[in-house]
Scaffold this motif. Structure first.
Motif, PDB file in Angstrom:
ATOM      1  N   VAL B 151      26.960   7.531 -63.646  1.00 57.33           N
ATOM      2  CA  VAL B 151      27.722   7.966 -62.475  1.00 57.33           C
ATOM      3  C   VAL B 151      27.251   7.225 -61.235  1.00 57.33           C
ATOM      4  O   VAL B 151      28.051   6.811 -60.388  1.00 57.33           O
ATOM      5  CB  VAL B 151      27.580   9.495 -62.294  1.00 57.33           C
ATOM      6  CG1 VAL B 151      28.271   9.935 -61.024  1.00 57.33           C
ATOM      7  CG2 VAL B 151      28.169  10.217 -63.476  1.00 57.33           C
ATOM      8  N   MET B 152      25.947   7.016 -61.173  1.00 60.02           N
ATOM      9  CA  MET B 152      25.392   6.289 -60.023  1.00 60.02           C
ATOM     10  C   MET B 152      25.906   4.856 -59.968  1.00 60.02           C
ATOM     11  O   MET B 152      26.196   4.341 -58.892  1.00 60.02           O
ATOM     12  CB  MET B 152      23.862   6.246 -60.136  1.00 60.02           C
ATOM     13  CG  MET B 152      23.116   7.209 -59.255  1.00 60.02           C
ATOM     14  SD  MET B 152      23.886   7.490 -57.697  1.00 60.02           S
ATOM     15  CE  MET B 152      23.113   6.230 -56.722  1.00 60.02           C
ATOM     16  N   ILE B 399      28.236   7.022 -47.663  1.00 63.20           N
ATOM     17  CA  ILE B 399      28.282   8.452 -47.962  1.00 63.20           C
ATOM     18  C   ILE B 399      29.652   8.818 -48.537  1.00 63.20           C
ATOM     19  O   ILE B 399      29.759   9.590 -49.499  1.00 63.20           O
ATOM     20  CB  ILE B 399      28.031   9.277 -46.684  1.00 63.20           C
ATOM     21  CG1 ILE B 399      26.703   8.885 -46.055  1.00 63.20           C
ATOM     22  CG2 ILE B 399      28.105  10.761 -46.972  1.00 63.20           C
ATOM     23  CD1 ILE B 399      25.514   9.530 -46.624  1.00 63.20           C
ATOM     24  N   VAL B 402      29.789   7.965 -52.162  1.00 60.69           N
ATOM     25  CA  VAL B 402      28.993   8.882 -52.977  1.00 60.69           C
ATOM     26  C   VAL B 402      29.727  10.203 -53.129  1.00 60.69           C
ATOM     27  O   VAL B 402      29.852  10.755 -54.225  1.00 60.69           O
ATOM     28  CB  VAL B 402      27.598   9.077 -52.331  1.00 60.69           C
ATOM     29  CG1 VAL B 402      26.853  10.195 -53.020  1.00 60.69           C
ATOM     30  CG2 VAL B 402      26.815   7.787 -52.415  1.00 60.69           C
ATOM     31  N   VAL B 403      30.296  10.700 -52.022  1.00 60.10           N
ATOM     32  CA  VAL B 403      30.992  11.988 -52.081  1.00 60.10           C
ATOM     33  C   VAL B 403      32.201  11.894 -53.006  1.00 60.10           C
ATOM     34  O   VAL B 403      32.373  12.702 -53.911  1.00 60.10           O
ATOM     35  CB  VAL B 403      31.429  12.425 -50.667  1.00 60.10           C
ATOM     36  CG1 VAL B 403      32.388  13.592 -50.739  1.00 60.10           C
ATOM     37  CG2 VAL B 403      30.214  12.801 -49.843  1.00 60.10           C
ATOM     38  N   LEU B 406      31.066  11.207 -56.741  1.00 57.76           N
ATOM     39  CA  LEU B 406      30.299  12.281 -57.367  1.00 57.76           C
ATOM     40  C   LEU B 406      31.092  13.571 -57.459  1.00 57.76           C
ATOM     41  O   LEU B 406      30.912  14.347 -58.381  1.00 57.76           O
ATOM     42  CB  LEU B 406      29.010  12.542 -56.595  1.00 57.76           C
ATOM     43  CG  LEU B 406      27.942  11.466 -56.679  1.00 57.76           C
ATOM     44  CD1 LEU B 406      26.622  12.001 -56.174  1.00 57.76           C
ATOM     45  CD2 LEU B 406      27.759  10.994 -58.104  1.00 57.76           C
TER      46      LEU B 406
ATOM     47  N   CYS C  11      22.902  14.245 -49.675  1.00 58.62           N
ATOM     48  CA  CYS C  11      23.285  13.484 -50.856  1.00 58.62           C
ATOM     49  C   CYS C  11      22.133  13.425 -51.848  1.00 58.62           C
ATOM     50  O   CYS C  11      22.321  13.588 -53.046  1.00 58.62           O
ATOM     51  CB  CYS C  11      23.671  12.065 -50.476  1.00 58.62           C
ATOM     52  SG  CYS C  11      25.370  11.962 -50.003  1.00 58.62           S
ATOM     53  N   PHE C  15      22.029  14.867 -55.673  1.00 52.72           N
ATOM     54  CA  PHE C  15      21.649  14.113 -56.832  1.00 52.72           C
ATOM     55  C   PHE C  15      20.720  14.795 -57.746  1.00 52.72           C
ATOM     56  O   PHE C  15      20.856  14.847 -58.934  1.00 52.72           O
ATOM     57  CB  PHE C  15      20.866  12.918 -56.368  1.00 52.72           C
ATOM     58  CG  PHE C  15      21.632  11.857 -56.682  1.00 52.72           C
ATOM     59  CD1 PHE C  15      22.432  11.919 -57.778  1.00 52.72           C
ATOM     60  CD2 PHE C  15      21.675  10.814 -55.860  1.00 52.72           C
ATOM     61  CE1 PHE C  15      23.217  10.898 -58.053  1.00 52.72           C
ATOM     62  CE2 PHE C  15      22.444   9.855 -56.153  1.00 52.72           C
ATOM     63  CZ  PHE C  15      23.216   9.879 -57.229  1.00 52.72           C
ATOM     64  N   SER C  87      32.117   7.655 -68.201  1.00 52.21           N
ATOM     65  CA  SER C  87      31.221   8.694 -67.685  1.00 52.21           C
ATOM     66  C   SER C  87      31.343   9.977 -68.494  1.00 52.21           C
ATOM     67  O   SER C  87      30.353  10.681 -68.702  1.00 52.21           O
ATOM     68  CB  SER C  87      31.443   8.935 -66.192  1.00 52.21           C
ATOM     69  OG  SER C  87      32.665   9.572 -65.976  1.00 52.21           O
TER      70      SER C  87
END
Lengths: 300, 468, 376
Positions: B151-152, B399, B402-403, B406, C11, C15, C87
């Protein structure tokens, strides 16, 4: 020759469908310069509500023209309500912000509505009944166009005329023209901008509902994702014609419909969209403000 | 654009000084009434879709009245919260406007000085947090599960994409709805060169970037005269053309895609064979971890670092200033002697470069690509990252990526409701933070006499967010 | 800057919690993973997979589970997107799941398989791409759907038997549909003696508002038959368009067409269409029981891949039961390839490449609003 004729009819139908949806895009854009991304979803909701009401009313014994009109009316009312609510939730709080903020919230709304219908109704494709009763003059056209094609083209033409009259002849139409020309000046002259914006959404949604119902009858199936592709094409057509201009939306839609149709017919269906988009780029390169769009001269 | 903000602020009624409880009670009643009305409205609105459910098996309608009370209750609560938050946001906007205009903060508003958050503004705290973040990012593969690493990697790929698009949309102000095309070109360059010529990841990384840059230039030419939404629609059309060519042309294998795209090689070392047995027994690696993925993770992390550095330098360069000027006013920017053609073309070309890089990494991460991965939705996703994060702001875009990447993974817990909630969150975030999570700050120099007591003049930067 | 640091720390916190989200594998239940399209425009097919698997699990659990353990299904959505499949697959693998049912689409399956590596048995019930098994890259991949090329050869035999000589190949431009059309073309070209000519190869954009232009072209080409590569929904739309324009060519499809909804949506327009598909077992006792279990829990129809998916789960459970372990993949593979299992689709076994052997595979014709078995 027959192929040519058939392709013309197909292009005209496709263009009419795009036009019904494109009207909503272009009206909203003309008033608040916003690409209402969720408009395709309103069209999808129109198709769904019309189907639901046709089943509910059909069970009560309604049929023929009565059923078609009742479904169309109810779907239009519901779409109008959805369009109105959409504007209040996702766009109104963002008025005056940078132009991309409402665009993203529109995209969010579009994702939401697709998944909402998929969740509360069904992820499957649904069969759509042919609600259009036999047309009296269809026999004469039988070799050329089908019943649903005639209905779609006729409905689009009627909608166009009604919308043009509305904009030209009514007070609200006048207010809309004023707001689209200069919002600040319109407000100073006593135009209630909120009401104008709301009515724009309502009217655009009504056309989308008509489109949803008729296309459902023509393709005889719906699903919760059908709004996306149609919406994208209609939006393209609206820009092609010069976004913000009502006749422009119709002309753009017809150009897109015809070019797709002829590209599929004479080149290859694999490249129908490629041809349509290449044409779009060419036209916009030559006329950077769309076909009917007025060139705006910027003064500093 | 920006100056409209203040004119059209939704101005809430100012809080009455020393408000008597009666009016507070009345206001609460008013709120409850509004919420009740909206519950009724939403119940009517939801009637045909939520309550009348088509039963496709029987071909009839199921009337699910049981759904209605829940829906009404949800609408009631949501309206209360919504109105409360809108009020607060409106109020803080007013406060900011007042403070900016030089006035004192209005009564009842907690100024920034009173907040514990100011602790975070101190330089040591800031440095500590950034260092911790860097350390965490570097250490993730050694303690996290393979899922987190996967996912990263996706999130980092989207950070690269977001930063690239940020050049075009955020900095130069050219709305691009076809960014996926450049992403696709990067990925396909690698896949095709590998399949046909056997080239590896490292040879293809610059080639993919180059191919995307050239395509960006190619697209730049027809759009030179266009602006605003006409430009957006041409980029959209362009991306569709690229995708359809990928679907229809023979050598790309059409919709069936290209398989077996290799991971990047590290000096020819078989990572899973030779290095992994060293790490796993020491507890340094999850037993199921694919070390190739870990290497991709570090590669994309390095690319992100490089991107941040480049974009930062670009933004503050002569070219970057030209882009900013282009965004603010095309005509004025030309009048100032900026070559508009060059500024636009470079913005498109340099913005696309990063998509090409990201595409190559993407292809080697998922090992299989087909045109379906590069649809309009991909472009929309990247655009959302830029706008939601804060246009023109590098940390904002990071950001935002990432938001947005994720979030759907988090929401997997909600299974069927995943995308529904995702869409809703997008709307809510935009409504309550239209300038993005971290808006870009314009450098503003203000003369304050007290700052000149000892400090050099350059330090007189105002707190963040002073100017949208 | 405050916002930056604040969001950054949030963030980071996010994680840490994401990485803790995967609990240690519980020993009490046997976890089976399902990856497929549960959302998005292809959700209809993924849900059909899921429904079949759910019934198989319900039956297995009612009979005491597998290896004496209750079976627990862990489902992840991939929306048929290769990136999301990657994923989703990693999430399943991270939880220590070694037995996977899925994925729905061929493209997603390709990318998911690269994640599973050789560390999971994957049994799909709808991924039909020939490469999945032919390439030899995926030793632990099995599927219960018939291969695309097997269907094409049956379609060509049908063309010959019916004496159709001019054929149009239409597809939906998707991976499944276009492969079918290409394979059908290859099968026709491989048999020049048959006298069949391909008059037209065209694609329609799935979900497009009308297919009139392609229909006009088909009408112009004057073909006897249309081989359709794609799913039932576009096909029924196409059929209605064709009949409205007075084109009588017979539509011949594959397993994506063999779905009762093709008939409900297409009505009289699809009368006389042919489809290749699994042998009709819906009247068998096992199928009736499965349908009864399904109807208890869902109002949705079962969909195209219901029985394939159920059979996939049943075959997998039987192999695990016989292997006596859920961890020795090679042993499970041996049982999958050597033992014939009685599933809802009849006796099923896999060949060394992973393709199904024995699942009946026949030709159907729409007659009086129903798919009935046709003879050549």
């Amino acid at each position: 020759m027959e192929l040519f004729l058939n392709l013309c009819v197909s292009g005209l139908t496709k263009g009419s469908i795009y036009a019904l949806i494109a009207l909503g895009y272009t009206m909203v854009y003309g008033i608040i310069a916003l690409i209402n991304f969720a408009h395709g979803e309103i069209y999808m909701i129109g198709a769904f509500t019309a189907l639901i009401f046709s089943m509910a009313l059909g069970a009560l014994g309604l049929s023929g023209w009565g059923l078609l009109l009742a479904c169309g009316l109810l779907a239009a009312v519901y779409c109008a309500m959805y369009g109105w609510t959409l504007e209040k939730i996702a766009y109104k709080p963002l008025r005056g912000q940078s132009r991309l903020a409402p665009l993203i919230s529109a995209i969010g709304m579009s994702i939401f509505l697709q998944n909402y219908v998929q969740l509360v109704q069904t992820p499957n494709f649904l069969a759509y009944p042919d609600l259009i009763p036999p047309l009296p003059f269809a026999g004469a056209l039988s070799g050329v166009a089908t019943k649903s094609q005639v209905a779609i083209v006729a409905a689009t033409a009627l909608s166009m005329i009604a919308l043009t009259l509305f904009i030209k002849r009514t007070r609200m139409g006048l207010a809309m023209r004023a707001v689209s020309q200069d919002p600040t000046m319109a407000r100073l002259s006593g135009v209630n901008i909120d009401r104008v914006i709301s009515s724009t959404f309502v009217i655009g949604s009504v056309f989308a509902a008509v489109g949803g119902l008729l296309i459902g009858c023509a393709t005889r199936q719906i699903d919760s994702y059908q709004g996306f592709l149609a919406g994208m094409k209609a939006f393209t057509a609206a820009v092609l014609g010069g976004i913000g201009s009502v006749p422009g939306a119709v002309i753009g839609s017809l150009i897109l419909g015809f070019s797709e149709s002829f590209a599929a017919g004479y080149v290859s269906s694999d490249y129908e969209d490629v041809v349509a988009f290449v044409l779009l780029i060419l036209i916009l390169t030559l006329r950077p403000d769309g076909i009917m769009g007025s060139a705006t001269t910027q003064k500093v | 654009m920006a100056q409209d903000t203040q004119e059209n602020l939704p101005v809430p009624p100012p809080p009455a000084a020393g408000a008597v409880p009666v009016s507070a009670f009345r206001r609460l009643l008013g709120e409850l009434r509004a919420a009740a009305l909206s519950a009724v409205w939403f119940s009517v609105l939801a009637l045909p879709l939520v309550v009348f459910r088509i039963n496709s098996a029987s071909g009839r309608i199921d009337y699910l009245w049981g759904r209605l009370p829940r829906l009404a209750a949800a609408a009631f609560l949501a309206t209360l919260t919504w109105r409360f938050l809108l009020r607060r946001v409106g109020f803080s906007r007013v406060r900011r406007a007042v403070v900016e205009a030089g006035g004192p903060p209005p009564e009842g508003a907690r100024g920034p000085e009173g907040s514990w958050l100011t602790l975070l503004d101190r330089a040591p705290a800031k440095r500590a947090i950034l260092a911790a973040g860097a350390l965490l990012l570097l250490s993730i593969p050694f303690w996290a599960t393979p899922y987190v690493v996967t996912v990263m990697i996706t999130a980092l790929i989207y950070i690269t994409l977001g930063l690239g698009l940020n050049i075009v949309v955020g900095v130069a102000g050219l709305l691009n709805l076809g960014y996926a095309a450049f992403f696709a070109v990067g990925a396909y360059t690698f896949a095709l060169l590998h399949a046909n010529l056997g080239l590896g990841f490292w040879a293809c990384l610059p080639l993919g970037a180059l191919a995307a840059t050239l395509l960006g230039l190619l697209l730049g030419i027809p759009i030179l005269r266009l602006s605003g939404d006409y430009l957006a629609i041409v980029t959209l059309g362009f991306a569709e053309i690229v995708r359809l060519v990928l679907v229809n042309v023979g050598f790309t294998n059409g919709p069936r895609g290209i398989r077996n795209i290799p991971p990047p090689s590290l000096l020819g070392i078989d990572l899973n064979g030779s290095v992994k047995p060293l790490l796993v027994p020491r507890g340094l690696l999850h037993a199921d971890m694919d070390l190739n993925k870990v290497f991709i993770y570090f590669v994309i992390l390095a690319i992100v670092a490089l991107t941040v550095a480049c974009v930062f330098r670009l933004e503050n360069s002569r070219l970057g200033r030209a882009w900013l000027a282009l965004r603010e006013d095309e005509v004025a920017c030309q009048a100032m002697g900026i070559n508009r053609t060059r500024a636009k073309l470079t913005a498109f070309a340099l913005g696309s470069t990063w998509a090409g890089l990201a595409g190559v990494v993407f292809a080697s991460q998922i090992t299989f690509i087909n045109p379906q991965s590069f649809t309009f939705l991909t472009s929309v996703m990247v655009l959302s990252i830029v706008v939601l994060g804060g246009m023109g702001s590098i940390p904002g875009v990071m950001i935002g990526a990432v938001v947005l990447i994720l979030l759907p993974e988090y929401l997997r817990e909600f299974s069927d409701y995943r995308m529904l909630i995702f869409g809703l969150i997008m709307v809510v975030m935009m409504v309550f933070r239209p300038q993005g999570i971290i808006p870009s700050t314009r450098r503003v120099y203000i003369y304050r006499p007290e700052d000149h007591a000892g400090a050099p003049a350059g330090d007189a930067l105002p707190p963040e967010g002073a100017r949208p | 800057m405050r916002t930056i640091t604040l969001s950054l720390s949030l963030c980071l916190a996010a994680f840490v919690s994401l990485s803790q989200a995967s609990p240690a594998p519980a020993q009490e239940t046997l976890k089976i993973g399902f990856g497929g399209a549960l959302l998005g425009s292809l959700a209809s097919y993924g849900l059909s997979n899921l429904y079949g698997i759910e019934v198989a699990i319900a039956k297995a659990n009612a009979a005491g589970g597998v290896l004496g353990r209750q079976v627990e299904l862990v489902k992840e959505d991939d929306s048929c997107d290769p990136a999301l499949a990657s994923s989703a697959a990693t999430k399943l693998a991270s939880q220590g799941i070694r037995l996977i049912l899925g994925h729905t689409c061929s493209g997603a399956t390709h990318s998911a398989l690269s994640v599973y590596g050789g560390k999971a048995i994957v049994v799909s019930s709808s991924a039909t791409d020939v490469y999945l098994t032919d390439s030899g890259d995926n030793p632990y991949f099995f599927r219960t759907t018939p291969r695309d090329d097997a269907q094409s050869s049956l379609q060509v035999r049908l063309l010959k038997a019916k004496g159709f000589t001019r054929v149009a190949l239409l597809h939906d431009k998707g991976d499944y549909g276009k492969s079918l059309a290409e394979l059908a073309e290859a099968a026709i070209k491989a048999d020049p003696a048959s006298g069949i000519t391909v008059a037209l190869v065209e694609g329609v954009t799935s979900g497009q508002v009308s297919y009139d232009a392609v229909v006009a072209k088909v009408k112009d080409a004057g073909v006897d038959a249309i081989i359709w590569g794609g799913y039932y929904n576009d096909a029924s739309k196409l059929a209605i368009n064709l009949r409205d324009r007075g084109v009588g060519a017979v539509i011949i499809g594959a397993d994506g067409l063999y779905d009762e909804r093709y008939v409900t949506m297409g009505g009289s327009a699809v009368e006389g269409s042919f489809a290749t598909g699994q042998s009709d077992i819906s009247q068998s006792a096992a199928a009736q029981e499965a349908l009864a279990i399904h109807r208890k829990n869902h109002t949705e129809e079962t969909g195209t891949y219901f029985f394939y998916s159920m059979a996939a789960a049943e075959a997998l459970f039987a192999a695990v039961e016989k292997a006596g372990t859920a961890d020795d993949l090679d042993l499970i593979k041996t049982h999958l390839t050597s033992d014939t299992v009685d599933t809802v689709m009849g006796p099923v076994r896999f060949d060394a490449k992973g393709d199904v052997i024995g699942a009946g595979f026949k030709l159907y014709e729409v007659k009086d609003g129903k798919f009935v078995e046709a003879t050549l």
